[in-house]
Design a protein around this motif. Structure first.
Motif, PDB file in Angstrom:
ATOM      1  N   VAL A 205       0.834  -1.203   0.000  1.00  0.00           N
ATOM      2  CA  VAL A 205       0.000   0.000   0.000  1.00  0.00           C
ATOM      3  C   VAL A 205       0.869   1.253   0.000  1.00  0.00           C
ATOM      4  N   GLN A 206       1.999   1.213   0.730  1.00  0.00           N
ATOM      5  CA  GLN A 206       2.909   2.351   0.734  1.00  0.00           C
ATOM      6  C   GLN A 206       3.468   2.617  -0.661  1.00  0.00           C
ATOM      7  N   TRP A 207       3.848   1.554  -1.367  1.00  0.00           N
ATOM      8  CA  TRP A 207       4.371   1.726  -2.724  1.00  0.00           C
ATOM      9  C   TRP A 207       3.297   2.304  -3.645  1.00  0.00           C
ATOM     10  N   GLN A 208       2.058   1.799  -3.495  1.00  0.00           N
ATOM     11  CA  GLN A 208       0.991   2.291  -4.334  1.00  0.00           C
ATOM     12  C   GLN A 208       0.647   3.737  -4.003  1.00  0.00           C
ATOM     13  N   HIS A 209       0.743   4.079  -2.675  1.00  0.00           N
ATOM     14  CA  HIS A 209       0.473   5.460  -2.272  1.00  0.00           C
ATOM     15  C   HIS A 209       1.526   6.401  -2.847  1.00  0.00           C
ATOM     16  N   GLU A 210       2.786   5.971  -2.797  1.00  0.00           N
ATOM     17  CA  GLU A 210       3.862   6.790  -3.352  1.00  0.00           C
ATOM     18  C   GLU A 210       3.727   6.933  -4.860  1.00  0.00           C
ATOM     19  N   ALA A 211       3.153   5.918  -5.475  1.00  0.00           N
ATOM     20  CA  ALA A 211       2.962   5.972  -6.937  1.00  0.00           C
ATOM     21  C   ALA A 211       1.672   6.675  -7.311  1.00  0.00           C
ATOM     22  N   GLY A 212       0.882   7.086  -6.322  1.00  0.00           N
ATOM     23  CA  GLY A 212      -0.360   7.783  -6.587  1.00  0.00           C
ATOM     24  C   GLY A 212      -1.512   6.867  -6.942  1.00  0.00           C
ATOM     25  N   LEU A 213      -1.358   5.558  -6.688  1.00  0.00           N
ATOM     26  CA  LEU A 213      -2.431   4.613  -7.018  1.00  0.00           C
ATOM     27  C   LEU A 213      -3.415   4.421  -5.864  1.00  0.00           C
ATOM     28  N   ASP A 214      -3.008   4.696  -4.622  1.00  0.00           N
ATOM     29  CA  ASP A 214      -3.874   4.579  -3.443  1.00  0.00           C
ATOM     30  C   ASP A 214      -3.851   5.897  -2.689  1.00  0.00           C
ATOM     31  N   ASP A 215      -4.998   6.197  -2.045  1.00  0.00           N
ATOM     32  CA  ASP A 215      -5.043   7.423  -1.268  1.00  0.00           C
ATOM     33  C   ASP A 215      -4.473   7.193   0.127  1.00  0.00           C
ATOM     34  N   GLU A 216      -4.425   8.271   0.928  1.00  0.00           N
ATOM     35  CA  GLU A 216      -3.840   8.187   2.269  1.00  0.00           C
ATOM     36  C   GLU A 216      -4.699   7.372   3.219  1.00  0.00           C
ATOM     37  N   LEU A 217      -6.015   7.303   2.968  1.00  0.00           N
ATOM     38  CA  LEU A 217      -6.914   6.530   3.827  1.00  0.00           C
ATOM     39  C   LEU A 217      -6.575   5.036   3.779  1.00  0.00           C
ATOM     40  N   ALA A 218      -6.268   4.525   2.613  1.00  0.00           N
ATOM     41  CA  ALA A 218      -5.901   3.108   2.486  1.00  0.00           C
ATOM     42  C   ALA A 218      -4.603   2.826   3.237  1.00  0.00           C
ATOM     43  N   LEU A 219      -3.688   3.787   3.214  1.00  0.00           N
ATOM     44  CA  LEU A 219      -2.425   3.619   3.932  1.00  0.00           C
ATOM     45  C   LEU A 219      -2.660   3.575   5.428  1.00  0.00           C
ATOM     46  N   HIS A 220      -3.498   4.478   5.943  1.00  0.00           N
ATOM     47  CA  HIS A 220      -3.792   4.492   7.380  1.00  0.00           C
ATOM     48  C   HIS A 220      -4.556   3.229   7.808  1.00  0.00           C
ATOM     49  N   GLN A 221      -5.411   2.730   6.948  1.00  0.00           N
ATOM     50  CA  GLN A 221      -6.160   1.522   7.264  1.00  0.00           C
ATOM     51  C   GLN A 221      -5.239   0.312   7.361  1.00  0.00           C
ATOM     52  N   ALA A 222      -4.304   0.210   6.466  1.00  0.00           N
ATOM     53  CA  ALA A 222      -3.344  -0.900   6.500  1.00  0.00           C
ATOM     54  C   ALA A 222      -2.454  -0.797   7.740  1.00  0.00           C
ATOM     55  N   GLN A 223      -2.056   0.440   8.084  1.00  0.00           N
ATOM     56  CA  GLN A 223      -1.235   0.644   9.286  1.00  0.00           C
ATOM     57  C   GLN A 223      -2.025   0.282  10.550  1.00  0.00           C
ATOM     58  N   TYR A 224      -3.309   0.627  10.589  1.00  0.00           N
ATOM     59  CA  TYR A 224      -4.162   0.316  11.750  1.00  0.00           C
ATOM     60  C   TYR A 224      -4.335  -1.196  11.906  1.00  0.00           C
ATOM     61  N   ASN A 225      -4.565  -1.906  10.811  1.00  0.00           N
ATOM     62  CA  ASN A 225      -4.743  -3.360  10.884  1.00  0.00           C
ATOM     63  C   ASN A 225      -3.486  -4.040  11.425  1.00  0.00           C
TER      64      ASN A 225
END
Length: 245
Positions: A205-225
């Motif tokens: 998810v971090q790689w996809q976020h850095e590439a602009g494919l995922d938003d910050e909400l998906a990153l926070h959700q993965a970190q929370y899990n």
């Protein structure tokens, strides 16, 4: 003229009344009738049938699980548990007490012996020996001995049931802790496998976020899990240690 030895007729009436009144002391014990339900509250499904349990299989129910470690733990607990040893000693004590009360109905024998030696002034001496045997028996007119025997038998049976109760509780406690131990081990192993996958998911998810494919909400959700799963590890480890102890 005949001599009256035992007195007048009222004496016989009094004697008869005493023997009649003293024949039995209190009513005989009657086991209370216990009525149990003959069927389950709900009907059995999927072809299940209610059958009489085999007493031997019921006494060693844990063998059905075919777990050598569990069987070994139960054997060690039965051999070393202090409460079970105490209950066993109480059974033996009650058994001996019952035997003591039973002997009260039997005749008693007393044997005596003596020996003496004497010497007079004419330098003559002599020895004499004597033995005696005395037998006695007391009739249980009032029935007290029988009641004491019945009470001792009841105490003996109660101590046996107490021993069974301690044994059942001990085996159940060992089996329960063992099941909790195995359950904690499985849960802990599954959680650690899940952490590996969640860390890989977070990295993706971090790689996809850095590439602009995922938003910050998906990153926070993965970190929370990931952090939520990591927080469960100490609880499972504590449960595991508690079951082992």
């Amino acid at each position: 003229m005949k001599k009256r030895i035992f007195g007048s007729a009222p004496f016989y009436c009094l004697l008869l009344q005493l023997l009649t009144a003293c024949a039995v002391v209190g009513p005989n014990y009657q086991k209370p009738a216990l009525r149990l339900n003959e069927q389950w509250n709900s009907p059995l499904l999927k072809g299940l049938q209610a059958e009489q349990a085999d007493s031997r299989q019921l006494a060693t129910w844990w063998e059905v699980l075919e777990d050598e470690q569990l069987s070994s733990l139960i054997e060690r607990a039965v051999a070393d548990n202090l409460d079970l040893q105490t209950a066993t000693e109480r059974v033996e004590q009650a058994r001996l007490q019952r035997e003591i009360q039973t002997t009260a109905e039997l005749p008693s024998l007393d044997a005596t012996g003596s020996a003496s030696w004497k010497r007079d002034g004419n330098d003559s001496s002599g020895e004499s020996y004597g033995t005696g045997l005395d037998a006695s028996w007391e009739a249980d007119l009032f029935g007290s001995v029988r009641r004491f025997i019945e009470a001792a038998e009841a105490d003996f049976q109660a101590s046996q049931e107490e021993l069974r109760d301690v044994l059942v509780s001990l085996v159940a406690e060992v089996a329960l802790n063992y099941v909790e131990l195995r359950s904690s081990q499985v849960q802990l192993a599954n959680m650690r496998k899940s952490l590996v996958m969640q860390r890989e998911t977070l990295q993706l998810v971090q790689w996809q976020h850095e590439a602009g494919l995922d938003d910050e909400l998906a990153l926070h959700q993965a970190q929370y899990n990931l952090e939520s799963s990591e927080a469960q590890i100490p609880t499972l480890e504590t449960s595991l240690a508690s079951s082992m102890n």
